[in-house]
Design a protein around this motif. Sequence first.
Motif, PDB file in Angstrom:
ATOM      1  N   ALA A 107       0.762  -1.168  -0.027  1.00  0.00           N
ATOM      2  CA  ALA A 107       0.147  -0.120   0.112  1.00  0.00           C
ATOM      3  C   ALA A 107       0.957   1.231  -0.115  1.00  0.00           C
ATOM      4  O   ALA A 107       0.587   2.288  -0.603  1.00  0.00           O
ATOM      5  CB  ALA A 107      -1.132  -0.040   1.225  1.00  0.00           C
ATOM      6  N   ALA A 108       2.060   1.237   0.388  1.00  0.00           N
ATOM      7  CA  ALA A 108       3.007   2.376   0.777  1.00  0.00           C
ATOM      8  C   ALA A 108       3.136   2.845  -0.750  1.00  0.00           C
ATOM      9  O   ALA A 108       3.512   4.095  -0.866  1.00  0.00           O
ATOM     10  CB  ALA A 108       4.307   1.999   1.659  1.00  0.00           C
ATOM     11  N   LEU A 110       1.507   2.204  -3.441  1.00  0.00           N
ATOM     12  CA  LEU A 110       0.133   2.321  -4.426  1.00  0.00           C
ATOM     13  C   LEU A 110      -0.484   3.650  -4.726  1.00  0.00           C
ATOM     14  O   LEU A 110      -0.510   4.447  -3.697  1.00  0.00           O
ATOM     15  CB  LEU A 110      -0.791   1.298  -3.835  1.00  0.00           C
ATOM     16  CG  LEU A 110      -2.154   1.007  -4.555  1.00  0.00           C
ATOM     17  CD1 LEU A 110      -1.877   0.378  -5.925  1.00  0.00           C
ATOM     18  CD2 LEU A 110      -3.134   0.468  -3.690  1.00  0.00           C
ATOM     19  N   HIS A 111      -0.644   3.904  -5.814  1.00  0.00           N
ATOM     20  CA  HIS A 111      -1.389   5.152  -6.208  1.00  0.00           C
ATOM     21  C   HIS A 111      -2.764   4.749  -7.108  1.00  0.00           C
ATOM     22  O   HIS A 111      -2.862   3.722  -7.570  1.00  0.00           O
ATOM     23  CB  HIS A 111      -0.583   6.123  -7.211  1.00  0.00           C
ATOM     24  CG  HIS A 111       0.663   6.453  -6.546  1.00  0.00           C
ATOM     25  ND1 HIS A 111       0.539   7.297  -5.696  1.00  0.00           N
ATOM     26  CD2 HIS A 111       1.872   5.773  -6.493  1.00  0.00           C
ATOM     27  CE1 HIS A 111       1.996   7.542  -4.983  1.00  0.00           C
ATOM     28  NE2 HIS A 111       2.732   6.504  -5.604  1.00  0.00           N
ATOM     29  N   ARG A 114      -9.052   4.942  -4.432  1.00  0.00           N
ATOM     30  CA  ARG A 114      -9.140   4.168  -3.282  1.00  0.00           C
ATOM     31  C   ARG A 114     -10.285   3.100  -3.095  1.00  0.00           C
ATOM     32  O   ARG A 114     -10.350   2.357  -2.348  1.00  0.00           O
ATOM     33  CB  ARG A 114      -9.289   5.288  -2.182  1.00  0.00           C
ATOM     34  CG  ARG A 114      -7.874   6.085  -1.858  1.00  0.00           C
ATOM     35  CD  ARG A 114      -8.158   6.863  -0.658  1.00  0.00           C
ATOM     36  NE  ARG A 114      -7.849   6.284   0.676  1.00  0.00           N
ATOM     37  CZ  ARG A 114      -6.709   6.006   1.170  1.00  0.00           C
ATOM     38  NH1 ARG A 114      -5.641   6.274   0.584  1.00  0.00           N
ATOM     39  NH2 ARG A 114      -6.628   5.313   2.331  1.00  0.00           N
ATOM     40  N   PHE A 117      -9.422  -0.177  -3.524  1.00  0.00           N
ATOM     41  CA  PHE A 117      -8.230  -0.644  -2.730  1.00  0.00           C
ATOM     42  C   PHE A 117      -8.754  -2.160  -2.072  1.00  0.00           C
ATOM     43  O   PHE A 117      -7.895  -3.022  -2.020  1.00  0.00           O
ATOM     44  CB  PHE A 117      -7.966   0.165  -1.501  1.00  0.00           C
ATOM     45  CG  PHE A 117      -6.849   1.339  -1.990  1.00  0.00           C
ATOM     46  CD1 PHE A 117      -6.434   1.373  -3.476  1.00  0.00           C
ATOM     47  CD2 PHE A 117      -6.371   2.034  -1.274  1.00  0.00           C
ATOM     48  CE1 PHE A 117      -5.622   2.287  -3.883  1.00  0.00           C
ATOM     49  CE2 PHE A 117      -5.493   2.881  -1.655  1.00  0.00           C
ATOM     50  CZ  PHE A 117      -5.083   2.867  -2.886  1.00  0.00           C
ATOM     51  N   PRO A 118     -10.218  -1.962  -1.655  1.00  0.00           N
ATOM     52  CA  PRO A 118     -10.538  -3.262  -0.875  1.00  0.00           C
ATOM     53  C   PRO A 118     -10.252  -4.503  -1.725  1.00  0.00           C
ATOM     54  O   PRO A 118      -9.884  -5.531  -1.233  1.00  0.00           O
ATOM     55  CB  PRO A 118     -11.861  -3.215  -0.567  1.00  0.00           C
ATOM     56  CG  PRO A 118     -11.891  -1.743  -0.406  1.00  0.00           C
ATOM     57  CD  PRO A 118     -11.024  -1.047  -1.430  1.00  0.00           C
ATOM     58  N   MET A 119     -10.527  -4.494  -3.219  1.00  0.00           N
ATOM     59  CA  MET A 119     -10.302  -5.585  -4.056  1.00  0.00           C
ATOM     60  C   MET A 119      -8.946  -5.756  -4.260  1.00  0.00           C
ATOM     61  O   MET A 119      -8.493  -7.136  -4.415  1.00  0.00           O
ATOM     62  CB  MET A 119     -10.824  -5.394  -5.277  1.00  0.00           C
ATOM     63  CG  MET A 119     -12.184  -6.314  -5.642  1.00  0.00           C
ATOM     64  SD  MET A 119     -13.317  -5.354  -6.773  1.00  0.00           S
ATOM     65  CE  MET A 119     -12.890  -6.106  -8.207  1.00  0.00           C
ATOM     66  N   ALA A 120      -8.011  -4.906  -4.390  1.00  0.00           N
ATOM     67  CA  ALA A 120      -6.687  -5.186  -4.599  1.00  0.00           C
ATOM     68  C   ALA A 120      -5.985  -5.750  -3.162  1.00  0.00           C
ATOM     69  O   ALA A 120      -5.183  -6.545  -3.376  1.00  0.00           O
ATOM     70  CB  ALA A 120      -5.994  -3.743  -4.802  1.00  0.00           C
ATOM     71  N   ALA A 121      -6.465  -5.117  -2.145  1.00  0.00           N
ATOM     72  CA  ALA A 121      -5.955  -5.986  -0.840  1.00  0.00           C
ATOM     73  C   ALA A 121      -6.180  -7.293  -0.702  1.00  0.00           C
ATOM     74  O   ALA A 121      -5.332  -8.062  -0.326  1.00  0.00           O
ATOM     75  CB  ALA A 121      -6.532  -5.235   0.470  1.00  0.00           C
ATOM     76  N   LEU A 144      -2.084  -3.616  -9.900  1.00  0.00           N
ATOM     77  CA  LEU A 144      -2.084  -4.720  -8.789  1.00  0.00           C
ATOM     78  C   LEU A 144      -3.126  -5.793  -9.114  1.00  0.00           C
ATOM     79  O   LEU A 144      -3.092  -6.781  -8.638  1.00  0.00           O
ATOM     80  CB  LEU A 144      -2.305  -3.774  -7.648  1.00  0.00           C
ATOM     81  CG  LEU A 144      -1.846  -4.614  -6.216  1.00  0.00           C
ATOM     82  CD1 LEU A 144      -0.486  -4.573  -6.466  1.00  0.00           C
ATOM     83  CD2 LEU A 144      -1.976  -3.667  -5.098  1.00  0.00           C
TER      84      LEU A 144
END
Lengths: 246, 102
Positions: A107-108, A110-111, A114, A117-121, A144
């Motif tokens: 995540a640090a 990642l651009h 947002r 993000f929950p899907m990428a995580a 990602l």
Amino acid sequence: MRVSGQSRKERTLAQRVRHHRGALFTGVAEGLPIFVGYFPVAVAFGLLAKSAALSFGEAGLFSALVFAGASQFIAVNLLASGVGIGSIIVTTFLINSRHLLLSTAVAARLHGTRRLFPMAAFGVTDETFAIATTRSEPYGTPYLMGLNTTAWLGWLSGTLAGFLAGGFMPSKLQAALGILLYVMFLGILMPQVRKDLRVLAVAGLSGVIHWALRATGWLPDGWALVCAILVSVALIDGLKGRSRKA
Amino acid sequence: MIRPEILLLVLGMTLVTYLPRLIPFVFLKADRIPERWRSLLGHIPHAALGALLIPGCINGVAGNPVASVAGIAAAGLVLWFKPNILLAMVAAVVAALSFIEG
């Protein structure tokens, strides 16, 4: 006026789509070695699931939703030996809490949106994390997602293939394919080592600490890994700090 | 067929695996991380790979450390000259196979 304004808007939208598609494909391409590395390991998981009397759907559900190798093997082993669901879930938490560390690093750099993000995580694993965080450029969510989805497909398809057809593969080849996961790790690490020998110091130190911890058996496996990572990174950082002052 | 207790187990495992994956994504903003922490985080993947390789790679071929080390050595040799993971995978499997009996 309005028409030209609209076409300008469309053009930028089309450019944006093309740009995102490019990043998505880059992610898919960089995910292919992970696909190849996961597949045989997932075949082994499919075989194990079958031997533990899980159904095809149950084996697939494990790989599709949990998507975390070591913990799945351990869970099915525990299940087969009659351990309760509650303790299996707690063990899983201990093994997989290291994702906090991995996700923080991913995540640090990642651009992007947002909202995604929950899907990428969901797709953060040791391997997708290693590929993403050792890239020279930062990345966005499309990259990602491409990377994670390719890895996930390798894991899921390998599980189902192992469940269905694992019995047909010559056992000699099946045994040899187990090496692929480690070749993938080495393949990620080697270009970094060639660029900067300090990478070798961090990796080697962490490996030795991990080996020692595993040999003593003081910590559960997942925690030994977390501990090795944190201690080696802190030690190298401390050394760097001292040499900067000197 | 999916039994209810297996579904419960998988959902529980999914939850405790997904939350640690998700939390940093929600609470972290890349440009707010201090430089020193970013350099520390940059070392984490190298440390993780080292720890995953040692001692695990000895058991790449289960119960056959000689074949495992032969495979990893072949891959390392290929990777030193050419950063091609797929090529290294082929070399590793061929090398490992030649040390597996039967």
